[in-house]
Design an enzyme around this catalytic site. Structure first.
Site, mmCIF file in Angstrom:
data_model
loop_
_atom_site.group_PDB
_atom_site.id
_atom_site.type_symbol
_atom_site.label_atom_id
_atom_site.label_comp_id
_atom_site.label_asym_id
_atom_site.label_seq_id
_atom_site.Cartn_x
_atom_site.Cartn_y
_atom_site.Cartn_z
ATOM 1 N N LYS A 111 0.829 -1.220 0.000
ATOM 2 C CA LYS A 111 0.000 0.000 0.000
ATOM 3 C C LYS A 111 0.855 1.259 0.000
ATOM 4 O O LYS A 111 0.466 2.264 -0.593
ATOM 5 C CB LYS A 111 -0.975 -0.002 1.180
ATOM 6 C CG LYS A 111 -2.023 -1.104 1.038
ATOM 7 C CD LYS A 111 -3.321 -0.820 1.744
ATOM 8 C CE LYS A 111 -4.372 -1.815 1.290
ATOM 9 N NZ LYS A 111 -5.676 -1.702 1.836
ATOM 10 N N LYS A 194 -5.625 -8.022 -7.119
ATOM 11 C CA LYS A 194 -6.915 -8.422 -6.545
ATOM 12 C C LYS A 194 -7.983 -7.362 -6.766
ATOM 13 O O LYS A 194 -7.668 -6.170 -6.890
ATOM 14 C CB LYS A 194 -6.757 -8.777 -5.073
ATOM 15 C CG LYS A 194 -6.672 -7.616 -4.129
ATOM 16 C CD LYS A 194 -6.837 -8.103 -2.684
ATOM 17 C CE LYS A 194 -6.900 -6.880 -1.801
ATOM 18 N NZ LYS A 194 -7.677 -6.938 -0.642
ATOM 19 N N LYS A 197 -11.484 -2.105 -3.614
ATOM 20 C CA LYS A 197 -12.303 -0.877 -3.615
ATOM 21 C C LYS A 197 -11.510 0.301 -4.141
ATOM 22 O O LYS A 197 -12.060 1.237 -4.696
ATOM 23 C CB LYS A 197 -12.748 -0.548 -2.184
ATOM 24 C CG LYS A 197 -13.742 -1.488 -1.603
ATOM 25 C CD LYS A 197 -14.110 -1.030 -0.203
ATOM 26 C CE LYS A 197 -13.862 -2.127 0.813
ATOM 27 N NZ LYS A 197 -12.605 -1.976 1.544
HETATM 28 N N1 AQP Z 1 -10.492 -9.392 -4.032
HETATM 29 C C1 AQP Z 1 -10.779 -10.024 -2.916
HETATM 30 N N2 AQP Z 1 -10.954 -11.362 -2.932
HETATM 31 C C2 AQP Z 1 -11.269 -12.016 -1.781
HETATM 32 N N3 AQP Z 1 -11.414 -11.423 -0.584
HETATM 33 C C3 AQP Z 1 -11.255 -10.085 -0.537
HETATM 34 N N4 AQP Z 1 -11.335 -9.196 0.476
HETATM 35 C C4 AQP Z 1 -11.099 -7.954 0.011
HETATM 36 N N5 AQP Z 1 -10.842 -8.013 -1.316
HETATM 37 C C5 AQP Z 1 -10.928 -9.319 -1.688
HETATM 38 C C6 AQP Z 1 -11.640 -9.558 1.859
HETATM 39 O O1 AQP Z 1 -12.550 -8.616 2.399
HETATM 40 C C7 AQP Z 1 -12.221 -8.406 3.776
HETATM 41 C C8 AQP Z 1 -12.117 -6.970 4.118
HETATM 42 O O2 AQP Z 1 -11.348 -6.241 3.229
HETATM 43 P P1 AQP Z 1 -11.047 -4.693 3.502
HETATM 44 O O3 AQP Z 1 -11.938 -3.873 2.706
HETATM 45 O O4 AQP Z 1 -11.051 -4.385 4.957
HETATM 46 O O5 AQP Z 1 -9.575 -4.565 3.069
HETATM 47 P P2 AQP Z 1 -8.907 -4.950 1.734
HETATM 48 O O6 AQP Z 1 -8.564 -6.401 1.748
HETATM 49 O O7 AQP Z 1 -7.771 -3.982 1.605
HETATM 50 O O8 AQP Z 1 -10.049 -4.702 0.635
HETATM 51 P P3 AQP Z 1 -10.014 -3.763 -0.620
HETATM 52 O O9 AQP Z 1 -11.289 -3.843 -1.352
HETATM 53 O O10 AQP Z 1 -8.749 -4.008 -1.386
HETATM 54 O O11 AQP Z 1 -9.999 -2.355 0.065
HETATM 55 P P4 AQP Z 1 -9.070 -1.126 -0.192
HETATM 56 O O12 AQP Z 1 -9.037 -0.946 -1.672
HETATM 57 O O13 AQP Z 1 -9.759 -0.028 0.556
HETATM 58 O O14 AQP Z 1 -7.729 -1.480 0.389
HETATM 59 C C9 AQP Z 1 -10.940 -9.172 4.078
HETATM 60 O O15 AQP Z 1 -11.300 -10.370 4.750
HETATM 61 C C10 AQP Z 1 -10.383 -9.460 2.723
HETATM 62 O O16 AQP Z 1 -9.640 -10.669 2.710
#
Ligand code: AQP
Length: 332
Positions: A111, A194, A197
């Site tokens: 990040k 992956k 968001k």
């Molecule tokens: N692409 C994914 N595939 C499977 N699981 C996912 N998770 C997130 N993206 C995927 C699971 O969702 C939970 C919470 O995620 P989060 O939003 O707290 O953090 P993150 O993993 O950083 O998700 P994002 O969408 O990528 O958010 P941003 O872009 O804000 O950093 C976790 O259990 C994660 O495994």
């Protein structure tokens, strides 16, 4: 009965990855565990969101949890910021966490990217707050995706460091539950990163709030290749985007990837995409309809969050007092 803690950051609209990797499994687990499903809004501050946007995203995340099947009569849904004890414990734990442990965290490296010096302290200390999130409830199990494994291992290390430092057996080490059904969903534009968001392209992900036409459009535009589907996943291992779409179909229909490959062997992607769209719409449309109802009624959402916050606060403050006693702070 074990106790689980899990959460999602309200950093945007929740998507297919959040659903298949987390929420869908929570819905099943809430029957077996005392469940704390948090909207981790303090973690979201690391990206410095606009205030009105953050507030809207917190309610939207709550509506998504509820619409996807988290039952507020069984589980506690609450925003992290409603329970100050998360931050208090995070400070206590940060005094026990060597910098070397944090320097190993892959997510910070990913990040922060090349701008490491500009990354904020919140992003660096994120895993300590995450450890506090779990330990303040003495969570026994943490359902996570593969990508979060390192953070739960760190939470276990920190819990062990606390017990050793204060010569107690206060924290039991929380067990990560990496469910086989927790599918890792990749971006629709790039099969090597992956679904997220924070990806600038809306076409990289399917939101749980997308209507059927938007889902159809995003799947039509999803990157694939001109080859037909092969009869087994091994033969497709270099076709990342194609494999991702098949994996999504498999996860949504509770089938193995092998079975899906053999069912669609020889089919081209324009046909397969129609089937995938139908599957996505059949799963997401009922969720979307319920989300719309909840979002029209923010008072109900707020009441559910308040109820969850009350329960979380009372358990957390009881544990925080025990912790204060152990480390020599005065109880409140
Ligand atoms: N692409 C994914 N595939 C499977 N699981 C996912 N998770 C997130 N993206 C995927 C699971 O969702 C939970 C919470 O995620 P989060 O939003 O707290 O953090 P993150 O993993 O950083 O998700 P994002 O969408 O990528 O958010 P941003 O872009 O804000 O950093 C976790 O259990 C994660 O495994």
């Amino acid at each position: 009965m074990g106790r689980i803690f899990s959460g999602i950051q309200p950093t945007g609209n929740l998507h297919l990855g959040n659903y298949l990797g987390a929420i869908r499994n929570w819905v099943l687990m809430q029957k077996e565990y005392e469940s704390f499903f948090c909207i981790v809004d303090l973690h979201a501050l690391t990206i410095l969101p606009e205030a009105p946007q953050l507030q809207a995203n917190i309610r939207k995340a709550a509506a998504t949890y509820l619409a996807a099947g988290i039952d507020p009569e069984k589980s506690y849904i609450f925003p992290q910021s409603a329970v100050a004890a998360h931050c208090e414990l995070a400070w206590i734990l940060s005094c026990l966490t060597p910098l070397g442990w944090l320097n190993r965290m892959i997510q910070f490296k990913e990040k922060a990217g090349k701008e490491k010096e500009k990354a904020n302290l919140g992003l660096y200390g994120y895993p300590v707050l995450q450890a506090a999130d779990i330990l303040i409830y003495k969570g026994t199990h943490v359902p996570i995706g593969e990508d979060q494994k390192q953070h739960v291992e760190l939470a276990r290390d920190i819990a062990g460091a606390f017990n050793r430092q204060y010569k107690v057996d206060y924290f039991k080490l929380p067990e990560p539950i990496i469910l086989k059904t927790a599918a890792r969903v990749m971006s629709l534009r790039d099969g090597s990163s992956k679904m997220s968001k924070s990806d600038p392209s809306d076409y990289s992900r399917i939101h749980l709030s997308d209507d059927p036409d938007t889902i159809a459009l995003k799947i039509r535009k999803a990157k694939t290749d001109p080859e037909p589907i092969a009869g087994n996943p091994k033969a497709m291992e270099k076709r990342l985007e194609a494999l991702n779409l098949l994996g999504i179909y498999a996860a949504l229909s509770d089938q193995s990837l092998e079975k899906v490959c053999s069912e669609f062997e020889g089919v081209n992607f324009s046909t397969f995409k129609q089937r995938l769209t139908e599957k996505l719409v059949s799963v997401f449309n009922p969720i979307r309809q319920k989300m719309i109802c909840y979002l029209k009624d923010p008072k109900t959402i707020d009441a559910i969050l308040e109820k969850g916050s009350d329960k979380a606060r009372s358990l957390a403050s009881c544990h925080l007092n025990e912790i204060k006693d152990i480390i020599g702070l005065l109880k409140t």
